[in-house]
Write a protein that holds these residues in place. Structure first.
Motif, short mmCIF file in Angstrom:
data_model
loop_
_atom_site.label_atom_id
_atom_site.label_comp_id
_atom_site.label_asym_id
_atom_site.label_seq_id
_atom_site.Cartn_x
_atom_site.Cartn_y
_atom_site.Cartn_z
N ASN A 74 -9.13 11.34 -13.44
CA ASN A 74 -9.68 10.08 -13.96
C ASN A 74 -10.09 9.19 -12.78
N PHE A 75 -11.17 9.59 -12.13
CA PHE A 75 -11.54 8.92 -10.89
C PHE A 75 -11.99 7.47 -11.12
N ASN A 76 -12.67 7.22 -12.25
CA ASN A 76 -13.12 5.85 -12.51
C ASN A 76 -11.92 4.91 -12.68
N THR A 77 -10.92 5.38 -13.40
CA THR A 77 -9.71 4.56 -13.59
C THR A 77 -8.99 4.36 -12.26
N ALA A 78 -8.91 5.45 -11.47
CA ALA A 78 -8.25 5.35 -10.16
C ALA A 78 -8.99 4.37 -9.26
N LEU A 79 -10.33 4.40 -9.32
CA LEU A 79 -11.13 3.49 -8.50
C LEU A 79 -10.93 2.05 -8.96
N ALA A 80 -10.88 1.83 -10.28
CA ALA A 80 -10.67 0.48 -10.80
C ALA A 80 -9.30 -0.06 -10.38
N LEU A 81 -8.28 0.79 -10.44
CA LEU A 81 -6.94 0.37 -10.01
C LEU A 81 -6.93 0.06 -8.51
N SER A 82 -7.69 0.86 -7.74
CA SER A 82 -7.76 0.62 -6.30
C SER A 82 -8.39 -0.74 -6.00
N LEU A 83 -9.43 -1.08 -6.76
CA LEU A 83 -10.08 -2.38 -6.56
C LEU A 83 -9.14 -3.53 -6.92
N ILE A 84 -8.36 -3.33 -7.98
CA ILE A 84 -7.37 -4.36 -8.34
C ILE A 84 -6.34 -4.53 -7.23
N LEU A 85 -5.89 -3.40 -6.67
CA LEU A 85 -4.91 -3.45 -5.58
C LEU A 85 -5.49 -4.17 -4.36
N LEU A 86 -6.75 -3.85 -4.03
CA LEU A 86 -7.40 -4.51 -2.90
C LEU A 86 -7.55 -6.01 -3.16
N SER A 122 0.82 -1.22 0.00
CA SER A 122 0.00 0.00 0.00
C SER A 122 0.85 1.27 0.00
N GLU A 123 2.16 1.10 -0.03
CA GLU A 123 3.04 2.26 0.12
C GLU A 123 3.15 3.02 -1.21
N VAL A 124 3.20 4.34 -1.12
CA VAL A 124 3.27 5.14 -2.35
C VAL A 124 4.38 6.19 -2.30
N GLY A 125 4.61 6.79 -1.12
CA GLY A 125 5.55 7.90 -1.04
C GLY A 125 6.98 7.53 -1.39
N ALA A 126 7.48 6.45 -0.77
CA ALA A 126 8.88 6.06 -0.98
C ALA A 126 9.11 5.57 -2.40
N VAL A 127 8.18 4.71 -2.91
CA VAL A 127 8.39 4.16 -4.25
C VAL A 127 8.29 5.24 -5.33
N MET A 128 7.44 6.23 -5.08
CA MET A 128 7.35 7.31 -6.06
C MET A 128 8.62 8.16 -6.05
N MET A 129 9.19 8.33 -4.84
CA MET A 129 10.37 9.17 -4.72
C MET A 129 11.59 8.53 -5.39
N VAL A 130 11.78 7.22 -5.17
CA VAL A 130 12.97 6.58 -5.73
C VAL A 130 12.70 5.92 -7.08
N GLY A 131 11.40 5.70 -7.39
CA GLY A 131 11.06 5.07 -8.67
C GLY A 131 10.69 6.06 -9.74
N GLY A 132 10.08 7.16 -9.33
CA GLY A 132 9.77 8.22 -10.28
C GLY A 132 8.45 8.06 -11.02
N ASN A 133 7.76 6.92 -10.83
CA ASN A 133 6.48 6.70 -11.51
C ASN A 133 6.61 6.85 -13.02
N ILE A 134 7.61 6.23 -13.60
CA ILE A 134 7.88 6.33 -15.04
C ILE A 134 7.06 5.27 -15.78
N GLU A 135 6.27 5.71 -16.73
CA GLU A 135 5.42 4.79 -17.48
C GLU A 135 6.27 3.75 -18.22
N GLY A 136 5.88 2.50 -18.03
CA GLY A 136 6.59 1.41 -18.69
C GLY A 136 7.86 0.97 -18.00
N ARG A 137 8.24 1.67 -16.93
CA ARG A 137 9.48 1.29 -16.23
C ARG A 137 9.27 1.10 -14.74
N THR A 138 8.69 2.09 -14.08
CA THR A 138 8.59 2.02 -12.62
C THR A 138 7.18 2.34 -12.10
#
Length: 218
Positions: A186-198, A155-171
């Motif tokens: 894009n709330f519908n997409t965000a909600l769908a991704l959240s359900l996949i994560l859960l 569920s972590e986001v802060g650290a991975v975004m900082m060191v990974g950079g959220n690069i499409e296709g890579r990180t």
């Protein structure tokens, strides 16, 4: 979009799975060591573990970022990964999960009756064999420690975004993709991704629960 989603889900599983494996590989022996032995500096080590269990992920991300940056005195060492790579994200997640696994394992081991270890050693067992006997009795708590470690990193986001950079296709992983889609409206997409994560977290925890159940019956 399906190909991108598959890529994000697979990368999320790969990064979190490898990080959980290594944090368990390091954290379980560390928890056993702290729970069963007395040595100078043990109190300090326990305080550090407790501190790590509540450490803000973004601070860990900052420390890993500095460690892997060109400003670090360790910059250039071959065993350190580059910034903005999955390996850098794995390193940050290992640091996040290690104190959780070690701390809960230590508590589980300490809850086992001390007489068990003495009895096993009186029967001729070595210290390692006695520790394994205690670990077997504490197996439910150890599984809970692994679950806590997984929950801390999936569920972590802060650290991975900082060191990974959220690069499409890579990180880009599920958590950082959710943040990105939310920021773009894009709330519908965000909600769908959240359900996949859960769903992913549910499946992994269910597998660990089944493993715990089988160990309990063994």
């Amino acid at each position: 979009m399906n190909a991108q989603l598959d890529e994000i889900v697979l990368l999320s599983l790969r990064v979190s799975g490898i990080a959980l494996f290594f944090s368990s590989l390091l954290g379980i022996p560390a928890g056993i060591l702290l729970g069963l032995n007395r040595f100078p500096g043990k109190r300090i080590a326990i305080i550090l573990i407790y501190t790590g269990m509540g450490f803000p992920p973004v601070v860990i991300g900052l420390l890993v970022y500095f460690l892997l940056s060109q400003r670090s005195p360790l910059a250039g060492l071959p065993f350190l990964p580059d910034l903005f790579t999955p390996e850098a994200m794995i390193l940050a997640q290992i640091i996040l999960a290690f104190p959780l696994v070690a701390g809960f394992t230590m508590t589980a081991v300490q809850a086992v009756d001390p007489a068990l270890r003495l009895q096993v050693m009186a029967l001729g067992a070595t210290r390692t064999q006695a520790a394994l006997a205690v670990l077997r009795e504490a197996r439910n708590g150890v599984i809970a420690a692994i679950v806590a470690g997984f929950g801390g990193i999936i569920s972590e986001v802060g650290a991975v975004m900082m060191v990974g950079g959220n690069i499409e296709g890579r990180t880009r992983v599920l958590t950082t993709a959710i943040v990105l889609e939310t920021r773009q409206g894009n709330f519908n997409t965000a909600l769908a991704l959240s359900l996949i994560l859960l769903g992913m977290a549910f499946v992994v925890n269910a597998l660990l629960f089944i493993l715990q159940d089988r160990w309990q019956d063994a």
